[in-house]
Design an enzyme around this catalytic site. Structure first.
Site, PDB file in Angstrom:
ATOM      1  N   ASP A   1      46.777  27.237  44.280  1.00 27.70           N
ATOM      2  CA  ASP A   1      47.605  27.965  43.310  1.00 27.70           C
ATOM      3  C   ASP A   1      48.918  27.228  43.107  1.00 27.70           C
ATOM      4  O   ASP A   1      49.978  27.680  43.552  1.00 27.70           O
ATOM      5  CB  ASP A   1      47.840  29.409  43.804  1.00 27.70           C
ATOM      6  CG  ASP A   1      46.562  30.232  43.766  1.00 27.70           C
ATOM      7  OD1 ASP A   1      45.707  29.988  42.888  1.00 27.70           O
ATOM      8  OD2 ASP A   1      46.407  31.129  44.615  1.00 27.70           O
TER       9      ASP A   1
ATOM     10  N   LYS B   1      39.647  26.291  45.548  1.00 24.37           N
ATOM     11  CA  LYS B   1      39.517  27.069  44.307  1.00 24.37           C
ATOM     12  C   LYS B   1      40.534  26.559  43.295  1.00 24.37           C
ATOM     13  O   LYS B   1      41.717  26.426  43.614  1.00 24.37           O
ATOM     14  CB  LYS B   1      39.762  28.546  44.619  1.00 24.37           C
ATOM     15  CG  LYS B   1      39.687  29.455  43.410  1.00 24.37           C
ATOM     16  CD  LYS B   1      39.584  30.923  43.814  1.00 24.37           C
ATOM     17  CE  LYS B   1      40.897  31.622  44.026  1.00 24.37           C
ATOM     18  NZ  LYS B   1      41.680  31.835  42.809  1.00 24.37           N
TER      19      LYS B   1
ATOM     20  N   ASP C   1      37.656  29.154  39.168  1.00 24.28           N
ATOM     21  CA  ASP C   1      37.942  30.593  39.037  1.00 24.28           C
ATOM     22  C   ASP C   1      38.618  30.857  37.688  1.00 24.28           C
ATOM     23  O   ASP C   1      39.824  31.053  37.613  1.00 24.28           O
ATOM     24  CB  ASP C   1      38.854  30.999  40.210  1.00 24.28           C
ATOM     25  CG  ASP C   1      39.242  32.466  40.192  1.00 24.28           C
ATOM     26  OD1 ASP C   1      38.569  33.268  39.532  1.00 24.28           O
ATOM     27  OD2 ASP C   1      40.248  32.797  40.862  1.00 24.28           O
TER      28      ASP C   1
ATOM     29  N   LYS D   1      37.185  33.168  35.382  1.00 19.56           N
ATOM     30  CA  LYS D   1      36.867  34.566  35.008  1.00 19.56           C
ATOM     31  C   LYS D   1      36.631  34.727  33.512  1.00 19.56           C
ATOM     32  O   LYS D   1      37.344  35.463  32.828  1.00 19.56           O
ATOM     33  CB  LYS D   1      37.994  35.516  35.454  1.00 19.56           C
ATOM     34  CG  LYS D   1      38.252  35.536  36.951  1.00 19.56           C
ATOM     35  CD  LYS D   1      39.274  36.621  37.308  1.00 19.56           C
ATOM     36  CE  LYS D   1      39.603  36.662  38.781  1.00 19.56           C
ATOM     37  NZ  LYS D   1      40.425  35.534  39.268  1.00 19.56           N
TER      38      LYS D   1
ATOM     39  N   ASP E   1      34.125  37.110  27.175  1.00 21.92           N
ATOM     40  CA  ASP E   1      34.189  36.915  25.726  1.00 21.92           C
ATOM     41  C   ASP E   1      32.812  37.266  25.169  1.00 21.92           C
ATOM     42  O   ASP E   1      31.962  37.777  25.905  1.00 21.92           O
ATOM     43  CB  ASP E   1      34.565  35.446  25.437  1.00 21.92           C
ATOM     44  CG  ASP E   1      35.360  35.307  24.136  1.00 21.92           C
ATOM     45  OD1 ASP E   1      34.902  35.865  23.112  1.00 21.92           O
ATOM     46  OD2 ASP E   1      36.396  34.631  24.146  1.00 21.92           O
ATOM     47  N   ILE E   2      32.563  36.982  23.901  1.00 15.81           N
ATOM     48  CA  ILE E   2      31.234  37.257  23.353  1.00 15.81           C
ATOM     49  C   ILE E   2      30.228  36.308  24.012  1.00 15.81           C
ATOM     50  O   ILE E   2      30.610  35.227  24.482  1.00 15.81           O
ATOM     51  CB  ILE E   2      31.202  37.134  21.810  1.00 15.81           C
ATOM     52  CG1 ILE E   2      31.621  35.735  21.368  1.00 15.81           C
ATOM     53  CG2 ILE E   2      32.085  38.204  21.172  1.00 15.81           C
ATOM     54  CD1 ILE E   2      31.420  35.488  19.884  1.00 15.81           C
TER      55      ILE E   2
ATOM     56  N   THR F   1      41.242  43.584  41.561  1.00 13.55           N
ATOM     57  CA  THR F   1      41.843  44.351  42.663  1.00 13.55           C
ATOM     58  C   THR F   1      43.275  44.781  42.352  1.00 13.55           C
ATOM     59  O   THR F   1      43.855  45.567  43.087  1.00 13.55           O
ATOM     60  CB  THR F   1      41.817  43.551  43.982  1.00 13.55           C
ATOM     61  OG1 THR F   1      42.291  42.243  43.719  1.00 13.55           O
ATOM     62  CG2 THR F   1      40.425  43.493  44.567  1.00 13.55           C
TER      63      THR F   1
ATOM     64  N   GLN G   1      49.833  41.334  48.173  1.00 10.38           N
ATOM     65  CA  GLN G   1      48.512  41.942  48.359  1.00 10.38           C
ATOM     66  C   GLN G   1      48.734  43.294  49.042  1.00 10.38           C
ATOM     67  O   GLN G   1      49.308  43.365  50.113  1.00 10.38           O
ATOM     68  CB  GLN G   1      47.620  41.060  49.244  1.00 10.38           C
ATOM     69  CG  GLN G   1      47.313  39.687  48.654  1.00 10.38           C
ATOM     70  CD  GLN G   1      46.180  39.713  47.630  1.00 10.38           C
ATOM     71  OE1 GLN G   1      45.819  40.773  47.132  1.00 10.38           O
ATOM     72  NE2 GLN G   1      45.655  38.550  47.311  1.00 10.38           N
TER      73      GLN G   1
ATOM     74  N   ARG H   1      47.838  31.948  50.781  1.00  9.96           N
ATOM     75  CA  ARG H   1      49.136  31.662  51.384  1.00  9.96           C
ATOM     76  C   ARG H   1      49.143  31.584  52.907  1.00  9.96           C
ATOM     77  O   ARG H   1      49.944  30.849  53.469  1.00  9.96           O
ATOM     78  CB  ARG H   1      50.175  32.667  50.861  1.00  9.96           C
ATOM     79  CG  ARG H   1      50.569  32.346  49.431  1.00  9.96           C
ATOM     80  CD  ARG H   1      51.209  33.506  48.728  1.00  9.96           C
ATOM     81  NE  ARG H   1      50.222  34.526  48.392  1.00  9.96           N
ATOM     82  CZ  ARG H   1      50.484  35.607  47.678  1.00  9.96           C
ATOM     83  NH1 ARG H   1      51.718  35.829  47.242  1.00  9.96           N
ATOM     84  NH2 ARG H   1      49.540  36.472  47.392  1.00  9.96           N
TER      85      ARG H   1
HETATM   86  O1  C5P Z   1      47.657  33.833  48.785  1.00  4.26           O
HETATM   87  P1  C5P Z   1      46.503  34.777  48.740  1.00  4.26           P
HETATM   88  O2  C5P Z   1      45.618  34.721  49.963  1.00  4.26           O
HETATM   89  O3  C5P Z   1      46.898  36.174  48.372  1.00  4.26           O
HETATM   90  O4  C5P Z   1      45.614  34.217  47.529  1.00  4.26           O
HETATM   91  C1  C5P Z   1      44.535  34.918  47.070  1.00  4.26           C
HETATM   92  C2  C5P Z   1      43.861  34.175  45.979  1.00  4.26           C
HETATM   93  O5  C5P Z   1      42.777  34.966  45.516  1.00  4.26           O
HETATM   94  C3  C5P Z   1      44.699  33.879  44.738  1.00  4.26           C
HETATM   95  O6  C5P Z   1      44.218  32.660  44.160  1.00  4.26           O
HETATM   96  C4  C5P Z   1      44.423  35.046  43.833  1.00  4.26           C
HETATM   97  O7  C5P Z   1      44.563  34.735  42.476  1.00  4.26           O
HETATM   98  C5  C5P Z   1      42.966  35.303  44.158  1.00  4.26           C
HETATM   99  N1  C5P Z   1      42.493  36.647  43.906  1.00  4.26           N
HETATM  100  C6  C5P Z   1      43.053  37.783  44.481  1.00  4.26           C
HETATM  101  N2  C5P Z   1      42.528  39.017  44.201  1.00  4.26           N
HETATM  102  C7  C5P Z   1      41.489  39.112  43.399  1.00  4.26           C
HETATM  103  C8  C5P Z   1      40.903  37.996  42.841  1.00  4.26           C
HETATM  104  C9  C5P Z   1      41.432  36.763  43.122  1.00  4.26           C
HETATM  105  O8  C5P Z   1      44.000  37.700  45.213  1.00  4.26           O
HETATM  106  N3  C5P Z   1      40.973  40.283  43.177  1.00  4.26           N
END
Ligand code: C5P
Length: 235
Positions: free
Chosen positions: A11, A33, A60, A62, A65-66, A119, A189, A210
């Protein structure tokens, strides 16, 4: 079981930062990813450079679309030789089937995973956008739809894993973000689980950002997490 269950999200805003982060990881011990920010900035070239360094890539993006548009995007992604890619289950059955058909045109298609409900959304957000029922009802319904429409698995919270395993079967691949070590801050999170808990709940792959990328020594942290999962499995 797969020796590379941990997926580290790159990221970061550009290719240079992505490659610098990848250089601190071992491609034999994890996958990486590439998400929207890095892909929009650095494009397919960064995917190729990571692959040259031995990394398998989860793209990733996601797609939603059509069907015809998603099929084209999926075909293009599959041609990059990525290991895993994803679409939104709420794009509907025709879109999911078109995605599956499109990736089968390459010799070694990527794993195709669906997002059920992001999420970041709670029950009240779902009602606001017109989804009936609870978050869990929607996750379960969309996981069943994903399975029936040819997806290999879904991205989900580890807490949703037992429900989805029951609804969609043990071999349906579950990819779970929202993982934190006991020693971490939770950052943004809201509901997190540890790597060992995620595996116990039924996750096949863990997206761990992270906790690894911000560690003083990412490789050592990755090794420690891998060891904890193995110990957890043996316990
Ligand atoms: O740093 P962290 O462990 O929170 O990173 C989580 C990764 O998973 C990020 O790339 C975030 O965009 C992705 N992600 C998420 N929740 C989701 C789908 C993807 O945190 N539902």
């Amino acid at each position: 079981m797969d020796n590379k269950r941990i997926i580290v999200p790159l990221d970061v805003p550009d290719a240079e930062a992505a490659l610098a982060l990848a250089a601190r990881l071992d491609s034999k011990l994890c996958r990486v990813k590439v998400g929207k920010e890095l892909f929009v900035a650095a494009g397919p070239a960064v995917v190729a450079r990571l692959q040259e360094r031995g990394f398998e890539v989860f793209l990733d993006l996601k797609f939603h679309d059509i069907p015809n548009t998603v099929a084209g995007a999926c075909r293009a992604a599959a041609r990059l030789g990525v290991w895993m890619m994803n679409v939104h289950a709420s794009g509907g059955e025709a879109m999911l089937r078109a995605a599956r058909e499109a990736i089968e045109t390459v010799a070694r298609p990527p794993l195709l995973i669906a997002v059920t409900i992001l999420t970041s959304l709670a029950d009240e957000d779902l009602a606001q956008v017109g989804f009936a029922g609870s978050l869990m009802d929607n996750v379960e319904r969309l996981a069943r739809l994903a399975r029936a429409s040819g997806m290999d698995g879904v991205v989900c919270s580890a807490r949703e894993a037992p429900l989805i395993r029951k609804a969609a079967g043990e071999d349906f691949i579950l990819v779970t973000p929202g993982i934190r070590l006991k020693t971490d801050d939770n950052d943004d999170q809201a509901r997190t689980v540890t790597p060992v808990e995620a595996v116990r709940l039924g996750a096949h792959y863990l997206v761990i950002g992270r906790s690894i990328t911000k560690a003083a020594d990412p490789a050592a942290t990755l090794a420690a997490i891998r060891a904890s999962i193995e110990e957890g499995a043996a316990a």
